[in-house]
Scaffold this motif. Structure first.
Motif, mmCIF file in Angstrom:
data_model
loop_
_atom_site.group_PDB
_atom_site.id
_atom_site.type_symbol
_atom_site.label_atom_id
_atom_site.label_comp_id
_atom_site.label_asym_id
_atom_site.label_seq_id
_atom_site.Cartn_x
_atom_site.Cartn_y
_atom_site.Cartn_z
ATOM 1 N N LEU A 159 -23.727 1.217 -7.273
ATOM 2 C CA LEU A 159 -23.222 0.387 -8.371
ATOM 3 C C LEU A 159 -21.996 0.952 -9.075
ATOM 4 O O LEU A 159 -21.342 0.207 -9.819
ATOM 5 N N VAL A 160 -21.681 2.227 -8.857
ATOM 6 C CA VAL A 160 -20.522 2.819 -9.537
ATOM 7 C C VAL A 160 -19.509 3.364 -8.530
ATOM 8 O O VAL A 160 -18.339 2.972 -8.535
ATOM 9 N N VAL A 161 -19.966 4.271 -7.667
ATOM 10 C CA VAL A 161 -19.036 4.958 -6.765
ATOM 11 C C VAL A 161 -18.459 4.006 -5.715
ATOM 12 O O VAL A 161 -17.226 3.896 -5.569
ATOM 13 N N LEU A 162 -19.337 3.324 -4.982
ATOM 14 C CA LEU A 162 -18.848 2.444 -3.911
ATOM 15 C C LEU A 162 -18.012 1.276 -4.428
ATOM 16 O O LEU A 162 -16.969 0.956 -3.831
ATOM 17 N N PRO A 163 -18.405 0.585 -5.514
ATOM 18 C CA PRO A 163 -17.523 -0.474 -6.037
ATOM 19 C C PRO A 163 -16.149 0.038 -6.456
ATOM 20 O O PRO A 163 -15.134 -0.619 -6.211
ATOM 21 N N THR A 164 -16.108 1.229 -7.075
ATOM 22 C CA THR A 164 -14.817 1.791 -7.473
ATOM 23 C C THR A 164 -13.944 2.066 -6.256
ATOM 24 O O THR A 164 -12.757 1.699 -6.225
ATOM 25 N N ALA A 165 -14.531 2.716 -5.255
ATOM 26 C CA ALA A 165 -13.774 3.017 -4.031
ATOM 27 C C ALA A 165 -13.372 1.739 -3.309
ATOM 28 O O ALA A 165 -12.249 1.614 -2.804
ATOM 29 N N GLY A 166 -14.290 0.756 -3.271
ATOM 30 C CA GLY A 166 -13.992 -0.498 -2.583
ATOM 31 C C GLY A 166 -12.859 -1.263 -3.248
ATOM 32 O O GLY A 166 -11.955 -1.777 -2.563
ATOM 33 N N PHE A 167 -12.868 -1.334 -4.565
ATOM 34 C CA PHE A 167 -11.800 -2.059 -5.265
ATOM 35 C C PHE A 167 -10.482 -1.315 -5.191
ATOM 36 O O PHE A 167 -9.415 -1.935 -5.140
ATOM 37 N N ALA A 168 -10.525 0.010 -5.202
ATOM 38 C CA ALA A 168 -9.290 0.787 -5.051
ATOM 39 C C ALA A 168 -8.669 0.542 -3.682
ATOM 40 O O ALA A 168 -7.449 0.327 -3.560
ATOM 41 N N LEU A 169 -9.502 0.539 -2.639
ATOM 42 C CA LEU A 169 -9.010 0.263 -1.290
ATOM 43 C C LEU A 169 -8.502 -1.172 -1.175
ATOM 44 O O LEU A 169 -7.461 -1.434 -0.564
ATOM 45 N N LEU A 170 -9.231 -2.105 -1.776
ATOM 46 C CA LEU A 170 -8.817 -3.505 -1.746
ATOM 47 C C LEU A 170 -7.482 -3.700 -2.448
ATOM 48 O O LEU A 170 -6.621 -4.471 -1.985
ATOM 49 N N ALA A 171 -7.283 -2.987 -3.547
ATOM 50 C CA ALA A 171 -6.017 -3.080 -4.272
ATOM 51 C C ALA A 171 -4.857 -2.568 -3.427
ATOM 52 O O ALA A 171 -3.773 -3.165 -3.406
ATOM 53 N N VAL A 172 -5.074 -1.472 -2.715
ATOM 54 C CA VAL A 172 -4.019 -0.906 -1.866
ATOM 55 C C VAL A 172 -3.663 -1.862 -0.735
ATOM 56 O O VAL A 172 -2.481 -2.132 -0.468
ATOM 57 N N VAL A 173 -4.666 -2.407 -0.069
ATOM 58 C CA VAL A 173 -4.422 -3.308 1.067
ATOM 59 C C VAL A 173 -3.720 -4.578 0.603
ATOM 60 O O VAL A 173 -2.739 -5.033 1.221
ATOM 61 N N TYR A 174 -4.202 -5.160 -0.481
ATOM 62 C CA TYR A 174 -3.605 -6.405 -0.965
ATOM 63 C C TYR A 174 -2.173 -6.177 -1.448
ATOM 64 O O TYR A 174 -1.285 -6.998 -1.200
ATOM 65 N N ALA A 175 -1.932 -5.052 -2.125
ATOM 66 C CA ALA A 175 -0.581 -4.744 -2.582
ATOM 67 C C ALA A 175 0.367 -4.562 -1.394
ATOM 68 O O ALA A 175 1.517 -5.002 -1.437
ATOM 69 N N ALA A 176 -0.115 -3.914 -0.338
ATOM 70 C CA ALA A 176 0.716 -3.732 0.854
ATOM 71 C C ALA A 176 1.100 -5.067 1.471
ATOM 72 O O ALA A 176 2.236 -5.265 1.929
ATOM 73 N N LEU A 177 0.165 -6.007 1.471
ATOM 74 C CA LEU A 177 0.461 -7.336 2.008
ATOM 75 C C LEU A 177 1.469 -8.081 1.140
ATOM 76 O O LEU A 177 2.374 -8.744 1.642
ATOM 77 N N LYS A 178 1.316 -7.979 -0.190
ATOM 78 C CA LYS A 178 2.221 -8.685 -1.093
ATOM 79 C C LYS A 178 3.617 -8.061 -1.123
ATOM 80 O O LYS A 178 4.583 -8.728 -1.511
ATOM 81 N N LEU A 179 3.719 -6.796 -0.720
ATOM 82 C CA LEU A 179 5.018 -6.124 -0.719
ATOM 83 C C LEU A 179 5.819 -6.389 0.549
ATOM 84 O O LEU A 179 6.964 -5.924 0.659
ATOM 85 N N LYS A 180 5.249 -7.112 1.484
ATOM 86 C CA LYS A 180 5.966 -7.435 2.723
ATOM 87 C C LYS A 180 6.987 -8.538 2.475
ATOM 88 O O LYS A 180 6.871 -9.670 2.941
ATOM 89 N N LYS A 181 7.977 -8.211 1.672
ATOM 90 C CA LYS A 181 9.061 -9.140 1.340
ATOM 91 C C LYS A 181 10.385 -8.435 1.549
ATOM 92 O O LYS A 181 10.473 -7.207 1.395
ATOM 93 N N PRO A 182 11.423 -9.170 1.878
ATOM 94 C CA PRO A 182 12.742 -8.530 2.017
ATOM 95 C C PRO A 182 13.183 -7.895 0.706
ATOM 96 O O PRO A 182 12.851 -8.370 -0.384
ATOM 97 N N VAL A 183 13.929 -6.797 0.818
ATOM 98 C CA VAL A 183 14.388 -6.079 -0.369
ATOM 99 C C VAL A 183 15.222 -6.982 -1.268
ATOM 100 O O VAL A 183 15.079 -6.967 -2.495
ATOM 101 N N LEU A 184 16.084 -7.798 -0.671
ATOM 102 C CA LEU A 184 16.953 -8.666 -1.476
ATOM 103 C C LEU A 184 16.135 -9.677 -2.276
ATOM 104 O O LEU A 184 16.509 -10.041 -3.396
ATOM 105 N N LEU A 185 15.025 -10.119 -1.707
ATOM 106 C CA LEU A 185 14.181 -11.077 -2.423
ATOM 107 C C LEU A 185 13.528 -10.422 -3.633
ATOM 108 O O LEU A 185 13.356 -11.058 -4.681
ATOM 109 N N LEU A 186 13.172 -9.142 -3.512
ATOM 110 C CA LEU A 186 12.585 -8.428 -4.642
ATOM 111 C C LEU A 186 13.619 -8.118 -5.719
ATOM 112 O O LEU A 186 13.314 -8.150 -6.912
#
Length: 382
Positions: A159-186
């Motif tokens: 209830l504490v350790v695994l949810p924290t690790a899971g959400f941290a990993l989910l945040a990294v993966v989702y951020a990596a996907l959202k950052l797949k944009k051309p530099v000029l667009l950013l």
């Protein structure tokens, strides 16, 4: 670094939801593990029926409440990350132009998982504060041997350790996907989208059409916020109505706990949604005021479209709480003697609806004042 610990303070919504989810799950799961230890001591048939009913209640409560709040937390996490990336495009674009990879930048988003850690920790500690009263109620019937509170370290992991690790990993993966944009667009500064208005003969009709289209455009571009509005109304409706029935079906403590959780979840989520709408449309508000639109018209254009969504959420919450309680009474405790019959509580529904309308309209009135305080000069100087 682009993402810091102080940025996680804005994720208070995730912390509140995590706290409520872990509070409920920790209390019921701890009781579940403790009651399993007395299974061999049960002798009578009625006690066996009651034992299996209690076990089923724990599973249903944890699956329904925990699952619902988990999905909401994930949606809220995605929303925060997308909002953060959209509001820091230039900084992220500069890092990519300097040669930083998407994954290297995204790895710093692990700190978003700290909001889950904070909420889960508070919820876990709060569960142990409430457990003595919860166990006292569970032992009141004297049908089962007395259940004693024990500490189960595995719950800290689940209830504490695994949810924290899971959400941290989910945040990294989702951020990596959202950052797949051309530099000029950013690097390109994106202005708030305007709304095309068809020509009308009458100026009043043209203004009404603009406000209506702006309201629809706000809903289309911020679908996640519509979900939050629906969820806030759902929590308020289901928890307040369910708490009224808990006095007969469970205990006053459970009723009060559900009432407080419903109000806290609803207020937190509603605050997040409306604050984001106003902050994300400051330029639109400023331009509308420059062109002579009144405060009332600005509120109708930006906030008025969410009112139907709130009513839908209230209706869904009403149906949900009735269906859940019917399952508890008709299926879980169908073989138990002395369980009171449950029928739909119309007085509780009307009271909850009236209270909801007062609270919702008060919040809208309060934030209409926030719209009035938007400084045109400050917005133009940005």
């Amino acid at each position: 670094m682009v993402v810091g610990i102080k940025d996680t303070v804005k994720l208070i919504g995730i912390s509140v939801i995590s706290c409520c989810a872990v509070l409920v799950c920790a209390m019921f799961l701890n009781y579940y593990f403790d009651v399993l230890q007395i299974e061999d001591l049960i002798c009578s048939e009625q006690a066996h029926v009651f034992y299996h009913a209690q076990v089923l209640v724990v599973r249903v409560v944890c699956a329904v409440s925990g699952g619902c709040l988990l999905v909401t937390s994930v949606v809220m996490l995605f929303f925060y990350i997308k909002h953060y990336i959209d509001s820091h495009k230039k900084e992220l674009g500069i890092l990519k132009a300097l040669g930083y990879s998407n994954m290297r930048i995204a790895c710093n988003f692990w700190v978003f998982g700290m909001s889950v850690f904070a909420g889960a920790t508070v919820g876990f500690l709060g569960a142990f504060l409430l457990m003595p009263e919860f166990y006292r109620y569970q032992n009141e019937d004297n049908i089962l041997p007395e259940t004693v509170i024990s500490f189960h370290p595995s719950l800290v992991l689940y209830l504490v350790v695994l949810p924290t690790a899971g959400f941290a990993l989910l945040a990294v993966v989702y951020a990596a996907l959202k950052l797949k944009k051309p530099v000029l667009l950013l690097l390109r500064d994106s202005l708030q989208s305007g709304v095309k208005v068809r020509k009308q003969k009458n100026a009043k009709e043209r203004d009404c059409l603009f406000i209506d289209e702006l309201r629809r455009d706000t809903l289309r571009t911020r679908k996640t916020l519509v979900f939050f509005i629906v969820f806030a109304s759902f929590c308020f409706s289901s928890m307040t109505q369910m708490s009224a029935s808990m006095n007969e079906l469970a205990s006053e403590m459970m009723g009060m706990m559900m009432l407080l959780m419903g109000i806290i979840l609803a207020c937190t989520t509603l605050f997040l949604a409306i604050t984001t709408v106003i902050r994300g449309n400051t330029k639109t508000i400023a331009m509308m005021r420059v062109f002579g639109y009144s405060q009332k018209e600005c509120c109708r254009a930006l906030l008025g479209g969410y009112r139907p969504a709130s009513y839908i959420g209230f209706a869904v919450g009403t149906i949900y709480q009735y269906g859940l309680l019917r399952i508890m009474v008709d299926i879980v405790f169908k073989d138990m003697e002395g369980v009171p019959a449950y029928e739909f509580d119309f007085p509780a529904m009307f009271f909850s609806l009236g209270l909801f309308l007062v609270v919702y309209e008060f919040v809208m009135f309060y934030y209409s004042g926030k719209i009035k305080k938007v400084s045109v000069k400050e917005v133009m100087l940005e």
